[in-house]
Motif scaffolding. Structure first.
Motif: not given
Ligand code: FES
Length: 123
Positions: A47, A58, A67-69, A71-76, A93, A107, A109
């Motif tokens: 990332r 994104y 989430c800024g990397g 590992g919480q959002c799954g958008t990357c 995750f 992901l 990130c």
């Protein structure tokens, strides 16, 4: 008191050999859609390398909500086209977040690059 001349031993010039330096371990990332080939140090975060090289990871929603990397959002999400073996193993995750996605998805990130990889962003 000065030592007598006979006490002095000729000093042999020591030949100091430097230990071999480890070769710079590099990794390369080919961002297929963008047509960009990036060289990175081994272990670089995918990332971060994408962002440093103006590669957009994104979608619109991800730009707003990522989430800024951490590992919480799954958008990357990226699709690994080649070199999956050169990425760090999936994290717990990723295993949860990518459960219903193809095995080639990662992901960015969470992935560390250890060799040559080709990835497709926003698959
Ligand atoms: S940036 Fe949020 S999971 Fe990767």
């Amino acid at each position: 008191m000065q030592p007598a001349d006979t006490d002095l031993q000729p000093v042999e010039e020591a030949v100091v050999q430097e230990p071999p330096k480890p070769a710079f371990q590099s990794a390369s990332i080919n961002f297929v859609k963008e047509g960009k080939e990036v060289v990175a140090a081994q272990g670089a975060n995918l990332r971060i390398k994408a962002i440093e090289n103006q590669v957009d990871l994104y979608t619109f929603g991800g730009k707003l909500m990522n989430c800024g990397g951490n590992g919480q959002c799954g958008t990357c999400i990226v699709e690994v086209i080649e070199g999956m073996e050169n990425l760090s193993p999936r994290t717990a995750f990723e295993e949860r977040k990518l459960k219903k996605k193809p095995a080639s998805y990662r992901l960015a990130c969470q992935a560390l690059v250890n060799g040559a990889v080709s990835v497709k962003t926003k698959p």
